[in-house]
Design an enzyme around this catalytic site. Structure first.
Site, PDB file in Angstrom:
ATOM      1  N   ASP A   1       5.905   2.192  14.869  1.00 41.35           N
ATOM      2  CA  ASP A   1       5.426   3.160  15.905  1.00 41.35           C
ATOM      3  C   ASP A   1       3.917   1.630  15.706  1.00 41.35           C
ATOM      4  O   ASP A   1       3.088   0.899  15.382  1.00 41.35           O
ATOM      5  CB  ASP A   1       4.589   4.257  15.289  1.00 41.35           C
ATOM      6  CG  ASP A   1       4.284   4.377  13.624  1.00 41.35           C
ATOM      7  OD1 ASP A   1       3.590   3.723  13.356  1.00 41.35           O
ATOM      8  OD2 ASP A   1       4.447   5.497  13.066  1.00 41.35           O
TER       9      ASP A   1
ATOM     10  N   ASP B   1      -0.585   2.450  16.699  1.00 46.90           N
ATOM     11  CA  ASP B   1      -1.078   4.023  16.307  1.00 46.90           C
ATOM     12  C   ASP B   1      -2.587   3.097  17.010  1.00 46.90           C
ATOM     13  O   ASP B   1      -2.354   1.783  16.926  1.00 46.90           O
ATOM     14  CB  ASP B   1      -1.115   3.916  14.420  1.00 46.90           C
ATOM     15  CG  ASP B   1      -0.830   4.319  13.705  1.00 46.90           C
ATOM     16  OD1 ASP B   1      -0.665   5.416  14.714  1.00 46.90           O
ATOM     17  OD2 ASP B   1      -0.903   4.247  12.891  1.00 46.90           O
TER      18      ASP B   1
ATOM     19  N   ASP C   1      -7.812  -0.138   3.653  1.00 48.04           N
ATOM     20  CA  ASP C   1      -7.194  -0.150   2.158  1.00 48.04           C
ATOM     21  C   ASP C   1      -7.290  -1.536   1.806  1.00 48.04           C
ATOM     22  O   ASP C   1      -7.772  -2.054   1.489  1.00 48.04           O
ATOM     23  CB  ASP C   1      -5.579   0.776   1.715  1.00 48.04           C
ATOM     24  CG  ASP C   1      -4.403   0.334   2.848  1.00 48.04           C
ATOM     25  OD1 ASP C   1      -5.196   0.051   3.427  1.00 48.04           O
ATOM     26  OD2 ASP C   1      -3.518   1.552   2.273  1.00 48.04           O
TER      27      ASP C   1
HETATM   28  P1  ATP Z   1       3.899   1.625   7.818  1.00 50.07           P
HETATM   29  O1  ATP Z   1       4.561   0.171   8.457  1.00 50.07           O
HETATM   30  O2  ATP Z   1       5.034   1.817   6.361  1.00 50.07           O
HETATM   31  O3  ATP Z   1       2.628   2.669   8.522  1.00 50.07           O
HETATM   32  P2  ATP Z   1       0.900   1.273   7.581  1.00 50.07           P
HETATM   33  O4  ATP Z   1      -0.042   0.924   6.712  1.00 50.07           O
HETATM   34  O5  ATP Z   1       1.175   1.553   8.825  1.00 50.07           O
HETATM   35  O6  ATP Z   1       2.390   0.682   7.227  1.00 50.07           O
HETATM   36  P3  ATP Z   1       0.193   4.513   7.606  1.00 50.07           P
HETATM   37  O7  ATP Z   1       0.211   5.366   6.107  1.00 50.07           O
HETATM   38  O8  ATP Z   1       0.354   4.566   8.638  1.00 50.07           O
HETATM   39  O9  ATP Z   1       0.668   2.792   6.360  1.00 50.07           O
HETATM   40  O10 ATP Z   1      -1.378   3.787   7.256  1.00 50.07           O
HETATM   41  C1  ATP Z   1      -2.128   3.535   8.744  1.00 50.07           C
HETATM   42  C2  ATP Z   1      -3.315   2.721   8.285  1.00 50.07           C
HETATM   43  O11 ATP Z   1      -4.208   3.719   7.858  1.00 50.07           O
HETATM   44  C3  ATP Z   1      -3.057   1.083   7.170  1.00 50.07           C
HETATM   45  O12 ATP Z   1      -2.319   0.934   7.909  1.00 50.07           O
HETATM   46  C4  ATP Z   1      -4.169   1.440   7.059  1.00 50.07           C
HETATM   47  O13 ATP Z   1      -4.742   1.166   7.707  1.00 50.07           O
HETATM   48  C5  ATP Z   1      -4.727   3.250   6.524  1.00 50.07           C
HETATM   49  N1  ATP Z   1      -4.598   3.865   5.327  1.00 50.07           N
HETATM   50  C6  ATP Z   1      -3.109   4.494   4.836  1.00 50.07           C
HETATM   51  N2  ATP Z   1      -3.476   4.691   3.651  1.00 50.07           N
HETATM   52  C7  ATP Z   1      -3.600   4.873   3.455  1.00 50.07           C
HETATM   53  C8  ATP Z   1      -5.452   5.038   2.398  1.00 50.07           C
HETATM   54  N3  ATP Z   1      -4.321   5.392   0.839  1.00 50.07           N
HETATM   55  N4  ATP Z   1      -6.329   4.191   1.819  1.00 50.07           N
HETATM   56  C9  ATP Z   1      -6.907   3.525   2.942  1.00 50.07           C
HETATM   57  N5  ATP Z   1      -6.071   3.293   3.978  1.00 50.07           N
HETATM   58  C10 ATP Z   1      -5.420   4.139   4.250  1.00 50.07           C
HETATM   59 MG    MG Z   2       1.649   3.202  10.120  1.00 51.01          MG
END
Ligand code: ATP
Ligand code: MG
Length: 454
Positions: A75, A77, A151
């Site tokens: 997706d 964001d 993160d």
């Molecule tokens: P995926 O592709 O699996 O969705 P993702 O990195 O996009 O992985 P999300 O949970 O969708 O994971 O989180 C979106 C963004 O928010 C991450 O890329 C990161 O920048 C931030 N983020 C998510 N979880 C955390 C956390 N626990 N601490 C700090 N930043 C976070």
């Molecule tokens: Mg994501």
């Protein structure tokens, strides 16, 4: 020696978060390689509208990272300096969601985009629990602060689909190219703030084939215990992402290597320590990985049914040894394992219904005689039940011949099926005809009285 110290100091400096306000590197298309067309129409339009409204707007986080790594994002964001109310006023089809930290859902065609206002990292006033876990983080901030609270460096990338540049505050593009997962800031502190980051480190390193930078990797083993303080529902969400990442086998191996598998999925550690349990779980995970990579559907019910099956089996066996009747014993074992899991795992009622359906079908595959065998094919969950049986056969729990028979039986036409049905076992018949008392009773429990698999 001095050179070594210098190098170390430079490394520490490199890893330190850029101070808020510091300028990001602007990376051009030729370097980041993202083609604008790979951004969904909805995400592009949302950014354009926000920018035309005088705001900053970027595709952010996982999507940018995945595109640079050559993976199709799940997706898109969007991050902006517009407040939720300002975002809301620019899009007719949008709504503000969330109470603690408001974000806006913008509907574009069939897509729903999540638009978040830049958020600041925590400060001294941030509410934390006694282990340093951040309980609330709901302060808006600058774009640089928004980058610093993320993160990993590879997750702090902002893609502007209009200018086609990536803004990179923490050398994330270089880390991604060097296949390194690096924490923004001091890893120990960042894990204490949010222990789920340990799980994310393992999941993302498996998903993207990265190695975790030693500074972020080393503390995991000693800090794994902090996972216990994280609410079960959050761990469950993150575990679902891990198990359905398409790289679950690798991720589970990595969890184990980091000493993180204990207590994550309650009992996963126990299961992985039983040779047959491990084989079964790994087969199930690699089947799920394969389906995801082929774009096929997967169900949490099926996967959890496999993860917990050896617990059920162990309890079922114990109950039968104590003289309980096989089928009631199976249902008792199922309920016992599930209630233990639902306490800690936040397995929803619907998922646990699916899990039970799959388990309850298993003894019915042993019966290959009579009409109930034909009726089994019409069960709504037959296919899932059969796939589960196949895993049991592949792991050596039941004979492969049984799974093969059911494979052929499904494909056959009605005449072939009738011919395939096995004759009533002479033993069963004899008991039914000749047996008194006890055998009549065992006949009464109908199809449920079939011999369950060993
Ligand atoms: P995926 O592709 O699996 O969705 P993702 O990195 O996009 O992985 P999300 O949970 O969708 O994971 O989180 C979106 C963004 O928010 C991450 O890329 C990161 O920048 C931030 N983020 C998510 N979880 C955390 C956390 N626990 N601490 C700090 N930043 C976070
Ligand atoms: Mg994501």
């Amino acid at each position: 020696m001095i050179r070594k110290l210098l190098r170390r100091a430079i490394n520490v400096l490199r890893r330190a978060p850029s101070p808020p306000g510091s300028a990001p590197a602007a990376i051009a298309r030729a370097q980041h390689g993202i083609r604008r067309e790979t951004i969904s129409t909805g995400a592009r339009r949302t950014c354009e509208t926000l920018q035309q409204g005088g705001f900053k707007a970027y595709v952010v986080g996982g999507a940018v990272r995945d595109l640079i790594a050559g993976i199709v994002p799940k997706d898109f964001d969007i991050a902006t300096d517009a407040t939720p109310d300002q975002v809301r006023s620019l899009f007719r089809r949008s709504r503000i969601i969330g109470r603690r930290f408001q974000i806006v859902h913008v509907m574009q065609g069939g897509e729903t985009l999540e638009v978040s206002t830049f958020r600041a990292a925590h400060d001294a006033d941030t509410q934390k629990d006694e282990h340093g876990r951040v309980l609330r983080d709901n302060v808006w901030g600058s774009m640089a602060e928004d980058a610093a609270r993320r993160d990993f460096t590879i997750n702090a990338l902002y893609y502007d689909p209009v200018a086609e540049t990536v803004l990179d505050y923490h050398h994330g593009v270089a880390d991604l190219k060097h296949k390194t997962l690096r924490m923004i800031g001091e890893p120990r502190l960042r894990y204490r703030e949010d222990p789920v980051r340990m799980l994310r480190a393992v999941r993302l390193s498996a998903k993207l084939g990265l190695s975790i930078d030693p500074a972020a990797r080393t503390p995991i083993r000693e800090m794994a215990v902090l996972m216990e303080n994280v609410p079960a529902a959050r761990v469950f969400d993150e575990m679902l992402k891990l198990l359905f990442s398409g790289h679950a086998v690798d991720a589970v191996h990595r969890l184990r290597d980091e000493g993180l598998h204990h207590g994550l999925l309650p009992l996963l550690d126990v299961i992985l320590e039983q040779p047959m349990g491990e084989k079964f779980v790994m087969l199930a995970l690699s089947g799920t990985d394969e389906r995801i990579r082929q774009g096929k559907t997967t169900s949490p019910g099926f996967l959890f049914a496999t993860l917990l099956w050896h617990e059920v089996l162990a309890d079922w066996e114990a109950r039968k040894t104590r003289g309980e009747l096989p089928i009631p014993a199976l249902f008792e074992a199922m309920d016992g394992v599930l209630s233990q899991q639902t306490d800690t795992l936040a397995i929803t009622r619907r998922i646990s219904g699916d899990i039970k359906d799959i388990w309850a079908l298993q003894p019915r595959f042993d019966k290959r005689t009579g009409k109930s065998t034909l009726r089994l094919l019409e069960q709504a969950r037959f296919r899932a039940g059969y796939d589960f049986l196949l895993l049991r056969a592949q792991s050596g729990e039941v004979p492969m011949e049984l799974a093969d028979w059911w494979a052929r039986f499904q494909e056959a036409d009605i005449d072939q099926r009738m011919a395939m049905l096995l004759p009533e076992k002479s033993g069963t018949k004899k008991r039914r005809r000749g047996g008194r008392g006890r055998s009549a009773k065992s006949g009464e429990s109908g199809s449920n009285s079939t011999e369950p698999a060993a």
